[in-house]
Design a protein around this motif. Sequence first.
Motif, short mmCIF file in Angstrom:
data_model
loop_
_atom_site.label_atom_id
_atom_site.label_comp_id
_atom_site.label_asym_id
_atom_site.label_seq_id
_atom_site.Cartn_x
_atom_site.Cartn_y
_atom_site.Cartn_z
N VAL A 41 62.63 -111.31 -12.48
CA VAL A 41 62.06 -110.01 -12.84
C VAL A 41 60.87 -110.23 -13.76
CG1 VAL A 41 62.50 -107.86 -14.10
CG2 VAL A 41 64.26 -108.81 -12.61
N ASP A 42 59.78 -109.51 -13.50
CA ASP A 42 58.62 -109.51 -14.40
C ASP A 42 58.63 -108.22 -15.19
OD1 ASP A 42 57.48 -111.97 -13.46
OD2 ASP A 42 56.73 -110.88 -11.71
N ILE A 43 58.53 -108.31 -16.51
CA ILE A 43 58.42 -107.11 -17.34
C ILE A 43 56.96 -106.69 -17.35
CG2 ILE A 43 58.73 -106.13 -19.63
CD1 ILE A 43 61.01 -108.15 -20.06
N VAL A 44 56.68 -105.53 -16.78
CA VAL A 44 55.30 -105.02 -16.67
C VAL A 44 54.92 -104.27 -17.93
CG1 VAL A 44 53.77 -103.51 -15.33
CG2 VAL A 44 55.51 -104.90 -14.16
N ALA A 45 55.82 -103.46 -18.45
CA ALA A 45 55.55 -102.68 -19.66
C ALA A 45 56.86 -102.41 -20.38
CB ALA A 45 54.88 -101.35 -19.31
N GLY A 46 56.78 -102.45 -21.70
CA GLY A 46 57.96 -102.17 -22.51
C GLY A 46 58.74 -103.43 -22.79
N PRO A 47 59.95 -103.24 -23.22
CA PRO A 47 60.64 -102.00 -23.46
C PRO A 47 60.03 -101.20 -24.61
CG PRO A 47 62.18 -103.87 -23.51
CD PRO A 47 60.81 -104.40 -23.45
N PHE A 48 60.00 -99.90 -24.42
CA PHE A 48 59.54 -98.96 -25.44
C PHE A 48 60.75 -98.20 -25.96
CE2 PHE A 48 55.97 -99.29 -22.40
CZ PHE A 48 55.02 -99.84 -23.25
N VAL A 49 60.81 -98.00 -27.26
CA VAL A 49 61.91 -97.26 -27.87
C VAL A 49 61.36 -96.05 -28.60
CG1 VAL A 49 63.36 -99.32 -28.09
CG2 VAL A 49 61.85 -98.68 -29.97
N ASN A 50 62.23 -95.09 -28.86
CA ASN A 50 61.79 -93.87 -29.53
C ASN A 50 62.97 -93.25 -30.24
OD1 ASN A 50 63.17 -92.06 -27.54
ND2 ASN A 50 61.75 -93.12 -26.17
N ARG A 51 62.73 -92.17 -30.90
CA ARG A 51 63.79 -91.51 -31.67
C ARG A 51 64.65 -90.57 -30.82
NH1 ARG A 51 62.63 -93.97 -35.91
NH2 ARG A 51 60.70 -93.87 -37.08
N GLU A 52 64.42 -90.56 -29.53
CA GLU A 52 65.22 -89.75 -28.61
C GLU A 52 66.36 -90.55 -28.00
OE1 GLU A 52 64.89 -86.47 -28.05
OE2 GLU A 52 63.35 -86.48 -29.59
N HIS A 53 66.61 -91.76 -28.51
CA HIS A 53 67.68 -92.62 -28.01
C HIS A 53 67.47 -92.97 -26.54
CE1 HIS A 53 69.67 -91.93 -31.81
NE2 HIS A 53 69.52 -90.63 -31.62
N VAL A 54 66.22 -93.25 -26.20
CA VAL A 54 65.83 -93.63 -24.84
C VAL A 54 65.00 -94.91 -24.93
CG1 VAL A 54 64.57 -92.96 -22.75
CG2 VAL A 54 65.76 -91.22 -24.09
N VAL A 55 65.34 -95.86 -24.08
CA VAL A 55 64.55 -97.08 -23.93
C VAL A 55 63.89 -97.01 -22.56
CG1 VAL A 55 64.62 -99.60 -23.85
CG2 VAL A 55 66.21 -98.36 -25.35
N VAL A 56 62.59 -97.26 -22.49
CA VAL A 56 61.85 -97.19 -21.24
C VAL A 56 61.18 -98.53 -20.99
CG1 VAL A 56 59.99 -96.03 -19.97
CG2 VAL A 56 61.39 -94.73 -21.61
N ALA A 57 61.31 -99.03 -19.77
CA ALA A 57 60.62 -100.26 -19.38
C ALA A 57 60.20 -100.13 -17.92
CB ALA A 57 61.52 -101.47 -19.56
N VAL A 58 59.15 -100.84 -17.58
CA VAL A 58 58.71 -100.95 -16.19
C VAL A 58 58.80 -102.43 -15.84
CG1 VAL A 58 56.84 -100.60 -14.54
CG2 VAL A 58 57.17 -98.97 -16.42
#
Length: 104
Positions: A41-58
């Motif tokens: 797997v190649d990580i394209v973007a992220g992981p991004f974290v925030n105060r909404e308890h959500v982690v986002v990655a592409v």
Amino acid sequence: MHFVLLATHDPEVCPTANATTRDLLLKTAPDMPNLAQKAGVDIVAGPFVNREHVVVAVVQSDKIENVDRFLMEARLPHWNRVRVLPSLTMEEGLAEVEAQTPIF
């Protein structure tokens, strides 16, 4: 193929509030690039974290099984509900739209 990963967790298991989750995250996070590479797997973007308890990655991989292996090795499903959304680039999506016959 690109995949958008959306990992959500409850405040009670958030690494900012839960010592067990914090320890797990601090142990696994530095190794995520290596875990991704080993899984194909190649990580394209992220992981991004925030105060909404959500982690986002592409991420990008030729097989969904590789993405699943990466998630398990990174242990994200241990404290998150993870949605894996197969995704296209905008250019690929537009090409699909142009190739399809409208129904209305």
